[in-house]
Scaffold this motif. Structure first.
Motif, PDB file in Angstrom:
ATOM      1  N   ALA A 105       0.746  -1.062   0.167  1.00  0.00           N
ATOM      2  CA  ALA A 105       0.063  -0.076  -0.094  1.00  0.00           C
ATOM      3  C   ALA A 105       0.997   1.068   0.108  1.00  0.00           C
ATOM      4  N   VAL A 106       0.978   2.132  -1.113  1.00  0.00           N
ATOM      5  CA  VAL A 106       1.644   3.256  -1.328  1.00  0.00           C
ATOM      6  C   VAL A 106       1.153   4.338  -0.504  1.00  0.00           C
ATOM      7  N   SER A 107       1.900   4.620   0.563  1.00  0.00           N
ATOM      8  CA  SER A 107       1.134   5.671   1.424  1.00  0.00           C
ATOM      9  C   SER A 107       1.653   6.956   1.517  1.00  0.00           C
ATOM     10  N   LYS A 108       2.783   7.242   0.508  1.00  0.00           N
ATOM     11  CA  LYS A 108       3.459   8.365   0.407  1.00  0.00           C
ATOM     12  C   LYS A 108       2.566   9.689   0.416  1.00  0.00           C
ATOM     13  N   THR A 109       2.873  10.389   0.951  1.00  0.00           N
ATOM     14  CA  THR A 109       2.149  11.974   1.173  1.00  0.00           C
ATOM     15  C   THR A 109       0.845  11.723   2.004  1.00  0.00           C
ATOM     16  N   PHE A 165      10.674   0.772   0.586  1.00  0.00           N
ATOM     17  CA  PHE A 165      11.187   1.915  -0.024  1.00  0.00           C
ATOM     18  C   PHE A 165      11.197   1.607  -1.866  1.00  0.00           C
ATOM     19  N   ILE A 166      10.291   2.398  -1.931  1.00  0.00           N
ATOM     20  CA  ILE A 166       9.769   2.055  -3.693  1.00  0.00           C
ATOM     21  C   ILE A 166      10.334   3.185  -4.520  1.00  0.00           C
ATOM     22  N   GLY A 167      11.000   4.138  -3.960  1.00  0.00           N
ATOM     23  CA  GLY A 167      11.398   5.392  -5.053  1.00  0.00           C
ATOM     24  C   GLY A 167      12.729   5.203  -5.385  1.00  0.00           C
ATOM     25  N   VAL A 206      12.683  -8.498  -9.267  1.00  0.00           N
ATOM     26  CA  VAL A 206      13.003  -7.287 -10.101  1.00  0.00           C
ATOM     27  C   VAL A 206      11.668  -6.447  -9.861  1.00  0.00           C
ATOM     28  N   MET A 207      11.889  -5.347 -10.180  1.00  0.00           N
ATOM     29  CA  MET A 207      10.848  -4.254 -10.164  1.00  0.00           C
ATOM     30  C   MET A 207      10.880  -3.377 -11.328  1.00  0.00           C
ATOM     31  N   GLY A 208       9.482  -2.886 -11.756  1.00  0.00           N
ATOM     32  CA  GLY A 208       9.650  -2.087 -13.090  1.00  0.00           C
ATOM     33  C   GLY A 208       8.454  -1.334 -13.028  1.00  0.00           C
ATOM     34  N   MET A 209       8.622  -0.383 -13.704  1.00  0.00           N
ATOM     35  CA  MET A 209       7.142   0.753 -14.125  1.00  0.00           C
ATOM     36  C   MET A 209       6.876   0.847 -15.422  1.00  0.00           C
ATOM     37  N   ALA A 210       5.683   0.357 -15.655  1.00  0.00           N
ATOM     38  CA  ALA A 210       5.321   0.651 -17.083  1.00  0.00           C
ATOM     39  C   ALA A 210       5.161   2.031 -17.709  1.00  0.00           C
ATOM     40  N   GLU A 215       6.886   3.518   0.724  1.00  0.00           N
ATOM     41  CA  GLU A 215       7.210   5.217   0.674  1.00  0.00           C
ATOM     42  C   GLU A 215       8.167   5.441  -0.380  1.00  0.00           C
ATOM     43  N   ASN A 216       8.535   6.754  -0.670  1.00  0.00           N
ATOM     44  CA  ASN A 216       9.432   7.061  -1.511  1.00  0.00           C
ATOM     45  C   ASN A 216      10.546   8.139  -1.093  1.00  0.00           C
ATOM     46  N   ARG A 217      10.155   8.699   0.087  1.00  0.00           N
ATOM     47  CA  ARG A 217      11.060   9.738   0.683  1.00  0.00           C
ATOM     48  C   ARG A 217      11.620   9.276   1.934  1.00  0.00           C
ATOM     49  N   VAL A 223       1.953  -5.735  -6.124  1.00  0.00           N
ATOM     50  CA  VAL A 223       1.425  -4.715  -6.722  1.00  0.00           C
ATOM     51  C   VAL A 223       1.748  -3.533  -5.542  1.00  0.00           C
ATOM     52  N   ARG A 224       2.243  -2.391  -6.244  1.00  0.00           N
ATOM     53  CA  ARG A 224       2.202  -1.233  -5.388  1.00  0.00           C
ATOM     54  C   ARG A 224       1.058  -0.191  -5.468  1.00  0.00           C
ATOM     55  N   VAL A 225       0.268  -0.325  -4.910  1.00  0.00           N
ATOM     56  CA  VAL A 225      -0.939   0.570  -5.234  1.00  0.00           C
ATOM     57  C   VAL A 225      -1.130   1.920  -4.090  1.00  0.00           C
ATOM     58  N   GLY A 226      -1.182   2.844  -4.660  1.00  0.00           N
ATOM     59  CA  GLY A 226      -1.470   4.154  -3.853  1.00  0.00           C
ATOM     60  C   GLY A 226      -2.773   4.873  -4.167  1.00  0.00           C
ATOM     61  N   SER A 227      -3.016   5.588  -5.048  1.00  0.00           N
ATOM     62  CA  SER A 227      -4.073   6.445  -5.041  1.00  0.00           C
ATOM     63  C   SER A 227      -5.392   5.704  -5.150  1.00  0.00           C
ATOM     64  N   LEU A 228      -5.459   4.360  -5.816  1.00  0.00           N
ATOM     65  CA  LEU A 228      -6.888   3.674  -5.655  1.00  0.00           C
ATOM     66  C   LEU A 228      -7.073   3.291  -4.189  1.00  0.00           C
ATOM     67  N   GLU A 264      -6.226  10.793  -4.276  1.00  0.00           N
ATOM     68  CA  GLU A 264      -5.139  11.571  -4.859  1.00  0.00           C
ATOM     69  C   GLU A 264      -4.238  12.096  -3.615  1.00  0.00           C
ATOM     70  N   ARG A 265      -2.982  12.127  -4.305  1.00  0.00           N
ATOM     71  CA  ARG A 265      -1.808  12.547  -3.131  1.00  0.00           C
ATOM     72  C   ARG A 265      -1.884  14.134  -3.052  1.00  0.00           C
ATOM     73  N   GLN A 266      -1.553  14.508  -1.973  1.00  0.00           N
ATOM     74  CA  GLN A 266      -1.510  16.011  -1.649  1.00  0.00           C
ATOM     75  C   GLN A 266       0.081  16.296  -1.464  1.00  0.00           C
ATOM     76  N   GLY A 312       3.082  -3.152 -11.235  1.00  0.00           N
ATOM     77  CA  GLY A 312       1.573  -3.033 -11.200  1.00  0.00           C
ATOM     78  C   GLY A 312       1.307  -1.812 -10.262  1.00  0.00           C
ATOM     79  N   MET A 313       0.419  -0.951 -10.481  1.00  0.00           N
ATOM     80  CA  MET A 313       0.228   0.445  -9.766  1.00  0.00           C
ATOM     81  C   MET A 313      -1.463   0.438  -9.939  1.00  0.00           C
ATOM     82  N   SER A 314      -1.919   1.619  -9.606  1.00  0.00           N
ATOM     83  CA  SER A 314      -3.536   1.666  -9.403  1.00  0.00           C
ATOM     84  C   SER A 314      -4.075   1.605 -10.768  1.00  0.00           C
ATOM     85  N   GLY A 315      -3.460   1.847 -11.812  1.00  0.00           N
ATOM     86  CA  GLY A 315      -3.764   1.899 -13.042  1.00  0.00           C
ATOM     87  C   GLY A 315      -3.654   0.533 -13.798  1.00  0.00           C
TER      88      GLY A 315
END
Ligand code: PLP
Length: 220
Positions: A20-24, A64-66, A148-152, A43-45, A208-213, A217-219, A192-195
């Motif tokens: 669960a990507v909880s950044k921000t 740590f995902i960033g 491994v990890m990747g972003m489409a 988190e990425n910071r 899967v790394r899912v945040g906004s879903l 939205e992140r602030q 895999g992310m929200s979309g």
């Protein structure tokens, strides 16, 4: 059905995990999902991660995902569970050094570049084979490469996203077949992310790394 339930149902037949990507997002938001049973958060910071680690229950597995700068490793090394985006030997060596200092082993994923955009970080398979020699790897006793990890690419073109995930899965299969370290522990494909998490699961994602879903939205 809420988003969390929906993702858990999608994960059920795959043995995949949700980060669960909880950044921000604030502590209370994380606590609410923790109370539903979620234990893996991303988190990425580094600063934000340390603050949240200190404020929240200690059985949370922090990912740590960033992009991680070498000089920031020391801040998260005492407690981080998995570092998703290792894209250089220099970074992996620093993680090993800081893990040693903390008398622990840190799990890592190699980030590969699968998107067509230039802006995304990550290794090419050829770079990896050249830079991460078996000899170099053998010396890193306090890191464990587990996948491994990747972003489409950020696009509506589902066929393209699927193709990019297939590339990452194929890179994973090649690395697993040619064990530079211990193939038994090389088990994770973080994609895999929200979309696009559903496509990612169809293509062999184990994480899967899912945040906004989940959190909206992140602030910034
Ligand atoms: C922010 C982030 C995510 C989550 O993105 P969403 O689209 O909000 O699900 C996943 N992976 C990485 C590397 C990220 O930085």
């Amino acid at each position: 059905m809420d988003a969390y339930r929906k993702i858990m149902v999608a994960l059920e037949p795959t043995e995949g995990k949700l980060v669960a990507v909880s950044k921000t997002h604030p502590i209370e938001t994380i606590k609410a999902l923790y109370e539903k049973g979620q234990r893996d958060f991303g988190e990425n910071r580094h600063q934000e991660l340390v603050e949240k680690y200190e404020a929240l229950p200690k059985d949370i597995r922090w990912h740590f995902i960033g992009h991680l700068q070498t000089n920031k490793v020391k801040y998260i090394a005492p407690f981080v569970y998995l570092i998703h985006a290792v894209d250089s030997l220099k970074l992996l060596k620093e993680i090993n050094k800081q893990a040693q200092r903390n008398d622990r082993t840190i799990k890592c994923l190699l980030q590969f570049k699968i998107a067509e955009e230039d802006s995304k970080y990550g290794l090419e398979l050829d770079d990896f084979s050249t830079a991460f020699s078996a000899n170099e790897m053998a010396e890193l006793s306090n890191v464990e490469l587990i996948g491994v990890m990747g972003m489409a690419t950020f696009t509506d073109n589902k066929a393209q996203i699927r193709q990019e995930f297939q590339r990452l899965k194929s890179i994973y299969d090649q690395l697993k077949a040619d064990p530079f370290k211990d193939a038994d522990q090389f088990t994770e494909v973080s994609m895999g992310m929200s979309g696009d998490y559903q496509i990612a699961l169809e293509e062999g994602s184990t994480m899967v790394r899912v945040g906004s879903l989940l959190f909206g939205e992140r602030q910034y």
